[in-house]
Design a protein around this motif. Structure first.
Motif, PDB file in Angstrom:
ATOM      1  N   ARG A 188      -8.001  -0.790  -2.420  1.00 37.68           N
ATOM      2  CA  ARG A 188      -6.793   0.018  -2.166  1.00 37.68           C
ATOM      3  C   ARG A 188      -5.616  -0.507  -2.991  1.00 37.68           C
ATOM      4  NH1 ARG A 188      -4.075   0.786   3.839  1.00 37.68           N
ATOM      5  NH2 ARG A 188      -2.501   2.354   3.258  1.00 37.68           N
ATOM      6  N   TRP A 189      -5.511  -1.818  -3.096  1.00 33.90           N
ATOM      7  CA  TRP A 189      -4.472  -2.432  -3.937  1.00 33.90           C
ATOM      8  C   TRP A 189      -4.636  -2.009  -5.391  1.00 33.90           C
ATOM      9  CZ3 TRP A 189      -5.719  -5.951  -7.853  1.00 33.90           C
ATOM     10  CH2 TRP A 189      -4.646  -6.600  -8.471  1.00 33.90           C
TER      11      TRP A 189
ATOM     12  N   TYR B 181       0.802  -1.210   0.000  1.00 31.37           N
ATOM     13  CA  TYR B 181       0.000   0.000   0.000  1.00 31.37           C
ATOM     14  C   TYR B 181       0.846   1.277   0.000  1.00 31.37           C
ATOM     15  CZ  TYR B 181      -3.930  -3.101   1.115  1.00 31.37           C
ATOM     16  OH  TYR B 181      -4.899  -4.091   1.084  1.00 31.37           O
TER      17      TYR B 181
END
Length: 275
Positions: free
Chosen positions: A139-140, A110
């Motif tokens: 988020r990845w 992240y």
């Protein structure tokens, strides 16, 4: 979620790294003695990976670097990222022993954009057994999109969530884990690892999350990526269901169900491009 899961998983990977590096399954000796040697994981996907020569590439969650080195040998200018300093020590040692100009950076996926730079890469590569360690696939996907230059490509091969939902109970495959993502992690404590070893391992905890294929594809689409390929395979590069799998007759290092392999989706390859 706080970062406690990182410390838990980092400790597990740091403990397993020397065992993996010394195992016959990874067989690091062949990379030292054969300058053309590639990992079985990368070799399996060569028909889909295509020509990577001259590409600026980043390998996320690179572990001890065998896939990273393989991308370098195929002509990519590659950097590897991993959270485990012990794993990276073995990756750097292998690169030095083989004369490979591969850079390795320690850090959380992240944080990859801050660590490696935005819009810097033609290829983001992620190998098997990586995204299960990540709690938030959206988020990845944002990180992947931000790492890629316009026209850049994601190449992901991962254990199929169908396979990952099964366990072996009394010698039979049984649905034991969720296919769909759950906020709470799957917590395991084990003295085993996915390579054969006679080394006694610590009983260390690990935390994992399942991510359905639809969830992964949707996250990439939500961050502006275009999905360009999705292939499902009946094999995976470790014995995921002990006692029920056998070596694949056509793909070294791959294992599939011994009984009716066509019934089990074991891994998948997904590709996406940043417009």
């Amino acid at each position: 979620m706080n970062d406690d899961y990182l410390a838990v998983n980092r400790a597990m990977w740091d403990d397993r790294a020397p065992v993996h590096a010394g195992s016959a399954d990874y067989d690091l000796r062949r990379y030292r003695t054969d300058p053309a040697a590639l990992s079985d994981v990368v070799r399996f996907d060569l028909p889909r990976l295509g020509d990577v020569s001259g590409l600026r590439a980043v390998h996320l969650q690179c572990h001890i670097g065998t896939d990273t080195l393989s991308l370098h040998r195929l002509g990519a200018d590659v950097v590897g990222l991993d959270l485990s300093p012990a794993s990276l020590a073995h990756a750097r040692e292998l690169a030095a022993q083989t004369g490979a100009d591969v850079a390795y950076v320690e850090g959380d996926v992240y944080d990859a954009v801050d660590l490696l730079g935005a819009t810097s890469y033609d290829l983001v590569y992620t190998g098997v057994g990586a995204i299960i360690w990540l709690p938030d696939i959206d988020r990845w996907a944002r990180v992947v999109a931000e790492l890629l230059a316009p026209g850049g490509r994601l190449f992901l091969r991962e254990g199929h969530p169908m396979l990952m939902a099964y366990d072996v109970v009394d010698g039979r495959p049984e649905l034991a884990y969720p296919y769909f993502h759950q906020p709470a992690p799957l917590a395991f404590t084990s003295t085993e690892t996915y390579v054969e070893t006679e080394t006694s391992l610590q009983a260390l905890p690990s935390l994992e999350w399942t991510h359905g294929i639809g969830e992964v594809a949707t996250a990439l689409l939500d961050h502006g990526m275009t999905v360009t390929g999705l292939a499902e395979h009946d094999s995976v590069p470790w014995v995921a269901l002990p006692g029920l799998m056998e070596p694949h007759p056509d793909h070294p290092g791959e294992h599939r169900m011994a009984d009716h392999p066509e019934r089990m989706a074991a891994s998948y390859t997904l590709q996406a491009v940043k417009p």
